[in-house]
Design a protein around this motif. Structure first.
Motif, mmCIF file in Angstrom:
data_model
loop_
_atom_site.group_PDB
_atom_site.id
_atom_site.type_symbol
_atom_site.label_atom_id
_atom_site.label_comp_id
_atom_site.label_asym_id
_atom_site.label_seq_id
_atom_site.Cartn_x
_atom_site.Cartn_y
_atom_site.Cartn_z
ATOM 1 N N GLY A 22 -72.878 -35.060 11.105
ATOM 2 C CA GLY A 22 -73.621 -35.489 9.926
ATOM 3 C C GLY A 22 -72.787 -36.330 8.973
ATOM 4 N N LEU A 23 -71.676 -36.862 9.464
ATOM 5 C CA LEU A 23 -70.787 -37.661 8.615
ATOM 6 C C LEU A 23 -70.995 -39.164 8.795
ATOM 7 C CD1 LEU A 23 -67.492 -35.620 9.172
ATOM 8 C CD2 LEU A 23 -69.089 -35.449 7.258
ATOM 9 N N LEU A 24 -71.812 -39.532 9.783
ATOM 10 C CA LEU A 24 -72.059 -40.945 10.044
ATOM 11 C C LEU A 24 -73.501 -41.115 10.496
ATOM 12 C CD1 LEU A 24 -71.035 -43.892 10.572
ATOM 13 C CD2 LEU A 24 -70.590 -43.158 12.916
ATOM 14 N N ASP A 25 -74.188 -42.053 9.884
ATOM 15 C CA ASP A 25 -75.535 -42.400 10.315
ATOM 16 C C ASP A 25 -75.438 -43.726 11.044
ATOM 17 O OD1 ASP A 25 -78.159 -42.999 10.728
ATOM 18 O OD2 ASP A 25 -78.737 -43.023 8.609
ATOM 19 N N TYR A 26 -75.343 -43.662 12.360
ATOM 20 C CA TYR A 26 -75.164 -44.879 13.149
ATOM 21 C C TYR A 26 -76.364 -45.815 13.003
ATOM 22 C CZ TYR A 26 -74.182 -47.907 17.126
ATOM 23 O OH TYR A 26 -73.937 -49.003 17.927
ATOM 24 N N SER A 27 -77.549 -45.242 12.803
ATOM 25 C CA SER A 27 -78.746 -46.081 12.714
ATOM 26 C C SER A 27 -78.766 -46.930 11.445
ATOM 27 C CB SER A 27 -80.009 -45.229 12.787
ATOM 28 O OG SER A 27 -80.136 -44.383 11.665
ATOM 29 N N ALA A 28 -77.915 -46.585 10.453
ATOM 30 C CA ALA A 28 -77.841 -47.364 9.216
ATOM 31 C C ALA A 28 -76.815 -48.496 9.302
ATOM 32 C CB ALA A 28 -77.485 -46.449 8.043
ATOM 33 N N LYS A 29 -76.092 -48.535 10.414
ATOM 34 C CA LYS A 29 -75.029 -49.532 10.579
ATOM 35 C C LYS A 29 -75.603 -50.942 10.735
ATOM 36 C CE LYS A 29 -71.273 -50.777 13.732
ATOM 37 N NZ LYS A 29 -70.592 -50.448 15.000
ATOM 38 N N VAL A 30 -74.957 -51.913 10.094
ATOM 39 C CA VAL A 30 -75.332 -53.318 10.259
ATOM 40 C C VAL A 30 -74.704 -53.842 11.549
ATOM 41 C CG1 VAL A 30 -75.051 -55.653 9.351
ATOM 42 C CG2 VAL A 30 -75.590 -53.767 7.807
ATOM 43 N N LEU A 31 -75.505 -54.496 12.357
ATOM 44 C CA LEU A 31 -74.991 -55.082 13.594
ATOM 45 C C LEU A 31 -74.442 -56.468 13.277
ATOM 46 C CD1 LEU A 31 -77.831 -53.929 15.991
ATOM 47 C CD2 LEU A 31 -75.459 -53.153 16.007
ATOM 48 N N ALA A 32 -73.128 -56.603 13.375
ATOM 49 C CA ALA A 32 -72.439 -57.802 12.896
ATOM 50 C C ALA A 32 -72.943 -59.086 13.550
ATOM 51 C CB ALA A 32 -70.940 -57.653 13.127
ATOM 52 N N GLU A 33 -73.296 -59.044 14.816
ATOM 53 C CA GLU A 33 -73.709 -60.257 15.514
ATOM 54 C C GLU A 33 -75.209 -60.515 15.410
ATOM 55 O OE1 GLU A 33 -72.361 -60.083 19.510
ATOM 56 O OE2 GLU A 33 -70.255 -59.780 18.972
ATOM 57 N N SER A 34 -75.890 -59.700 14.622
ATOM 58 C CA SER A 34 -77.342 -59.846 14.514
ATOM 59 C C SER A 34 -77.723 -60.820 13.394
ATOM 60 C CB SER A 34 -77.986 -58.492 14.244
ATOM 61 O OG SER A 34 -77.609 -58.022 12.966
ATOM 62 N N GLU A 35 -78.939 -61.354 13.494
ATOM 63 C CA GLU A 35 -79.487 -62.240 12.484
ATOM 64 C C GLU A 35 -80.928 -61.841 12.216
ATOM 65 O OE1 GLU A 35 -79.111 -66.128 14.082
ATOM 66 O OE2 GLU A 35 -76.908 -66.172 13.951
ATOM 67 N N LEU A 36 -81.462 -62.316 11.109
ATOM 68 C CA LEU A 36 -82.848 -61.987 10.773
ATOM 69 C C LEU A 36 -83.819 -62.446 11.856
ATOM 70 C CD1 LEU A 36 -83.081 -62.674 6.930
ATOM 71 C CD2 LEU A 36 -83.172 -60.475 8.115
ATOM 72 N N ASP A 37 -83.445 -63.500 12.569
ATOM 73 C CA ASP A 37 -84.312 -64.013 13.624
ATOM 74 C C ASP A 37 -84.415 -63.042 14.797
ATOM 75 O OD1 ASP A 37 -85.992 -66.144 14.598
ATOM 76 O OD2 ASP A 37 -84.440 -66.505 16.107
ATOM 77 N N ASP A 38 -83.540 -62.023 14.830
ATOM 78 C CA ASP A 38 -83.603 -61.015 15.886
ATOM 79 C C ASP A 38 -84.746 -60.025 15.656
ATOM 80 O OD1 ASP A 38 -81.391 -61.722 17.604
ATOM 81 O OD2 ASP A 38 -80.064 -61.110 15.971
ATOM 82 N N LEU A 39 -85.351 -60.080 14.479
ATOM 83 C CA LEU A 39 -86.504 -59.223 14.184
ATOM 84 C C LEU A 39 -87.778 -59.975 14.522
ATOM 85 C CD1 LEU A 39 -85.371 -57.669 10.784
ATOM 86 C CD2 LEU A 39 -84.949 -56.833 13.109
ATOM 87 N N ASP A 40 -88.715 -59.265 15.165
ATOM 88 C CA ASP A 40 -89.923 -59.891 15.696
ATOM 89 C C ASP A 40 -91.088 -59.748 14.706
ATOM 90 O OD1 ASP A 40 -92.139 -60.666 17.143
ATOM 91 O OD2 ASP A 40 -91.506 -59.663 18.988
ATOM 92 N N PRO A 41 -91.638 -60.866 14.200
ATOM 93 C CA PRO A 41 -92.773 -60.793 13.254
ATOM 94 C C PRO A 41 -93.968 -60.023 13.827
ATOM 95 C CG PRO A 41 -91.888 -63.015 13.338
ATOM 96 C CD PRO A 41 -91.217 -62.255 14.436
ATOM 97 N N ASP A 42 -94.180 -60.107 15.147
ATOM 98 C CA ASP A 42 -95.286 -59.373 15.767
ATOM 99 C C ASP A 42 -95.054 -57.866 15.676
ATOM 100 O OD1 ASP A 42 -96.618 -61.695 16.409
ATOM 101 O OD2 ASP A 42 -95.795 -61.812 18.448
ATOM 102 N N GLU A 43 -93.784 -57.472 15.780
ATOM 103 C CA GLU A 43 -93.471 -56.041 15.680
ATOM 104 C C GLU A 43 -93.557 -55.555 14.230
ATOM 105 O OE1 GLU A 43 -93.195 -53.924 18.188
ATOM 106 O OE2 GLU A 43 -93.677 -55.681 19.412
#
Length: 545
Positions: free
Chosen positions: A138-159
């Protein structure tokens, strides 16, 4: 009797000290245990469990504890003592499980595991395993981590649109989220974060929930989900997906439907649909796998339906504090808090965090065996929902009580009913042991279930036991709890014994206090349906025909 176990295990380590076991190796053993489940190191015992004795240079328990504290980061506080076995001294060092990842002062990080032959060993803890361990603690929330190589375009408007539809169509979805713009919605759910540079990047949770399929494959290659159907050894369906969670859950629901036929039974004016498997249990099991899997590990979520039942498995063991013994009753907490919170807020997952209740209730409500997590291991959680015929009588009785009283039994009540249905009679202690519910709460549950007419008390005093009250049993008592219903039951009971009855008999029959039985009988007398034959403690009454 020896205080030394017979053999080594995950929490027991033997070390020979004939040639003075090196302090550096003691530190390695301590770190390995502290980073796993804790345990005891026995210095002066051979690998086969035979006692060979402690080296004279290791006879200072306070010095040993100080040495360990000084050579570990953060410092581990151990308890050491010298015990004797066959006249030979052995140092027992009790090592607590650490609430943080522990290293030696020279940077070694180890963990403990069991080899294929069941013997333990210490191995290095690699960087990705450190994140996994911190997440378990419970000392790290991996799901809150920013993915360094990611960009906003990696998110899908349909999703993102699918996300909004989920909020709108689920009763538990926070409808105020729909008033936000897409950018504001992503920020509110912590699917994106603003870095110090001012750049906005997706988090792990964002990619998992609304990421493009190709982006998930590129940024999170560990993410994959399989759906399989097997009949005997023949594989009838074997599909693999790398898609965002909401879309995958919808696909799995569609794949599941043809393999979950439903039968209808009549219950008076009502029709009861009984599926092969509980739909809500399947969905909660699947969503739990998505929410709590370890995304730092290789592996995949797997759903397999075969002749025996459904198996849902996911990478990553139980999180810290959760075990087979407390699985149902422990306080809800997850490995990926950001992801779990988002799934609750959009109405996809159980808001209370008690999805496990629905998983168990889905089987118990139809009188089927409990779901089974016993095949779970250190690096995988496995849920098995067995295929079994329903207990129609139990289901009807349960539904009738809940319908008549406009209520729904909580999971602890269902657990108690389930163990009593499967056993002729159990004491409070036996029920408490089998359900893992403390005895005080068990007493309260038993009293209320007795009042509702679902169970009965067989004896009083020290030998008190309880059993399920089957509606097919040779008794006139039915599952009804209002005074009018009680009056009918009293009249029916009296007819079977020349119309005569006592307050005590009615109290025992209906499992209600004597004063309540007296009040109901008094109403019968006042309405002219019964008459009083005698007074006093053992007063008799007679039904007026």
């Amino acid at each position: 009797m020896s205080d030394i176990p017979e053999k080594e295990s995950l929490t027991v380590e033997f070390k020979s000290d004939l040639k003075k076991y090196p302090d550096s190796e003691i530190i390695n053993a301590v770190i390995g245990m502290a980073n796993t489940s804790g345990g005891t190191l026995y210095l002066g015992v051979e690998d086969d469990g035979s006692v060979s004795g402690l080296n004279k240079k290791h006879n200072d328990i306070f010095g040993a504890a100080a040495m360990i504290a000084n050579k570990t980061v953060p410092s581990i506080s151990v308890r050491a003592e010298i015990i004797e076995e066959n006249g030979l001294p052995v140092m027992a060092i009790e090592i607590p499980e650490s609430s943080a990842v522990v290293a030696s002062i020279d940077g070694r990080i180890l963990r403990r595991r069991l080899k294929a032959d069941g013997t333990p060993e210490n191995i290095p803890m690699y960087p990705f395993e450190i994140n996994s361990r911190l997440s378990e603690l419970g000392l790290l929330d991996y799901s809150a981590k920013v993915l360094a190589e990611s960009e906003l375009d990696d998110l899908d408007p349909d999703e993102v649109k699918r996300l909004k539809d989920t909020i709108a169509n689920n009763p538990g979805g926070e409808k105020m989220l729909l008033e936000l713009s897409d950018d504001e919605l992503l920020k509110a759910l912590h699917f994106v974060k603003t870095e110090e540079t001012g750049e906005i990047r997706p988090t792990v949770a964002g990619i998992l929930m609304v990421g493009r399929e190709e982006s998930i494959k590129r940024l999170m290659p560990t993410v994959r989900s399989d759906f399989q159907v097997l009949h005997g050894t023949a594989v009838q369906i074997n599909e693999s997906f790398t898609k965002p969670i909401i879309k995958t859950a919808e696909l799995f629901d569609e794949y599941f439907k043809p393999w979950n036929p439903e039968k209808e039974i009549e219950d008076g004016p009502f029709r009861i649909g009984i599926p092969e498997f509980s739909k809500s249990a399947f969905r909660e099991g699947l969503l739990n796998a998505f929410a709590h899997r370890d995304y730092t590990m290789l592996g995949r979520i797997r759903v397999a339906i075969n002749d025996e039942g459904i198996t849902i498995s996911s990478p990553g063991g139980f999180i810290e504090g959760v075990s087979l013994d407390n699985l149902i009753n422990t306080e809800p907490h997850g490995r990926n808090q950001t992801l779990s919170d988002a799934m609750k807020r959009i109405g996809l997952a159980e808001k209370t965090g008690r999805g496990i209740d629905k998983i168990f209730a889905g089987s118990i409500e139809f009188g089927r065996p409990w779901p089974d997590y016993s095949e779970s291991a250190e690096n995988r959680v496995t849920l098995f929902i067995p295929r079994a015929n329903p207990d129609i009588e139990f289901t009807r009785q349960l539904l009738e009580v809940q319908r008549k009283n406009n209520m729904h039994f909580a999971i602890n009540y269902l657990l108690v009913l389930s163990v009593l249905r499967e056993n002729s009679a159990l004491s409070v202690a036996e029920i408490s042991e089998r359900t893992k519910i403390n005895s005080a709460r068990t007493h309260t549950i038993l009293n209320l279930l007795t009042e509702y007419g679902m169970i009965r008390k067989n004896k009083s005093g020290r030998n008190e036991t309880y059993s399920w009250f089957s509606v097919n049993a040779k008794s006139v008592r039915k599952v009804k709890i209002n005074d009018e219903d009680f009056e009918e039951q009293i009249i029916e009971f009296a007819k079977k014994q020349n119309d005569v009855f006592t307050t005590h008999e009615i109290s025992e029959l209906l499992h209600i206090p004597s004063y309540k039985a007296y009040n109901i009988i008094s109403k019968l007398v006042e309405s002219g349906k019964a008459e009083k034959l005698s007074s006093g403690k053992y007063a008799k009454y007679k039904i007026v025909r």
